[in-house]
Design a protein around this motif. Sequence first.
Motif, mmCIF file in Angstrom:
data_model
loop_
_atom_site.group_PDB
_atom_site.id
_atom_site.type_symbol
_atom_site.label_atom_id
_atom_site.label_comp_id
_atom_site.label_asym_id
_atom_site.label_seq_id
_atom_site.Cartn_x
_atom_site.Cartn_y
_atom_site.Cartn_z
ATOM 1 N N ARG A 199 -57.141 -3.197 5.314
ATOM 2 C CA ARG A 199 -57.980 -3.977 4.188
ATOM 3 C C ARG A 199 -59.336 -3.470 4.360
ATOM 4 N N TYR B 164 -52.161 -9.899 3.314
ATOM 5 C CA TYR B 164 -52.679 -9.894 1.803
ATOM 6 C C TYR B 164 -52.071 -10.855 1.102
ATOM 7 N N THR C 172 -48.298 -1.406 -3.626
ATOM 8 C CA THR C 172 -47.851 -2.901 -3.503
ATOM 9 C C THR C 172 -46.229 -2.538 -3.328
ATOM 10 N N VAL D 208 -56.059 -4.875 -3.088
ATOM 11 C CA VAL D 208 -54.867 -4.500 -2.716
ATOM 12 C C VAL D 208 -54.212 -3.771 -3.946
ATOM 13 N N LEU E 239 -53.558 -0.102 -2.348
ATOM 14 C CA LEU E 239 -52.416 0.019 -1.618
ATOM 15 C C LEU E 239 -51.240 0.156 -2.585
#
Lengths: 68, 271
Positions: free
Chosen positions: B30, A57, B12, B6, B10
């Motif tokens: 993803r 990412y 982070t 993201v 998620l």
Amino acid sequence: MSAGKKLLITEDWCKGCGICVEFCPTNVLEIKNGIVTVVDIDKCIKCGLCELRCPDYAIYLEEIENES
Amino acid sequence: MPSQLVRDNLRTNKLPHIWCAGCSNGIAMRAISQAIENLGFDKKKVCIVSGIGCSSRTSGYMNYNTLHTTHGRAIAFATGVKLANPNLKVMVVTGDGDCSAIGGNHLIHAARRNIDITTIVFNNNIYGMTGGQFSPTTPMENYGTTAPYGNMEKPFDICNLAAAAGATYVARGTTYHVNPLVKLLEKAMIKKGFALVDVMSTCPTYYGRKNKKGTPAKMLKYFKDNTIDTKRVEKLSKEQLENKIIIGEFKNTDELEFTDKYLELIKGWEG
């Protein structure tokens, strides 16, 4: 169409695997010192293939409100 | 700052993840987030359950209800979660070894019961976390640290296994075909019943290195060149299908689901 998108890189997350470099259709990217680097942003067609297959990412396209 | 997808799905603060450079588990994670986002699920009602292994780190990174359990037992824990709270969207993220070796029995019996759990297998053909031992999905004659002369055993086809055991939705995707993978995941997630998606993933560090598969990008391109869609399989000969990975939908049926049956039973006894 895709003018409102910008290619961004989170350098801290890049592990230098080179997947984005291989799948970029217009050779915008390169691995330098183990991290992805934009070498020619003018060639970027904002297809998003790098973002789709980046396992970390670390590279992505973000919508921008005003492109000046 | 990472992408919107993201940031929204998620944790982070736990990223970057511990997976090796070029490991495609990240691509699969993803894809799961993308499918959940596309379906517009209430994220407070999504529960990700995982076992042990590289793939099972996923539960630590995804920002929903998550449960990281013991080796091979993710489906057993998920069964408990689902029965205790049938309103949750329960998903199991597991690896090829966790799912088909250590947890093989849990897999077939959850499929037999047809309990509403979506099982997503990150299948990289090897035990990565423990150092590259061959797994039940390592192809014959491939190498692993415990198969120095080549694997002698015939591998499992997890899709055929789950379909035969009674799963109602079974599909296989790859981390090269990301957008089709997202679609398969979406269909599995909305299926009321036991659904399984076998996601072909790459392990450049162990499987790739032991079997001279080349760079991470080359391993992904292997999927591009060596996969055949289930729709085309019937038209091809046995020779043409040799060493090919079949992708797409294997099974899609509708049958009475276990928690529904269970709630009906309770209702009957309550009078």
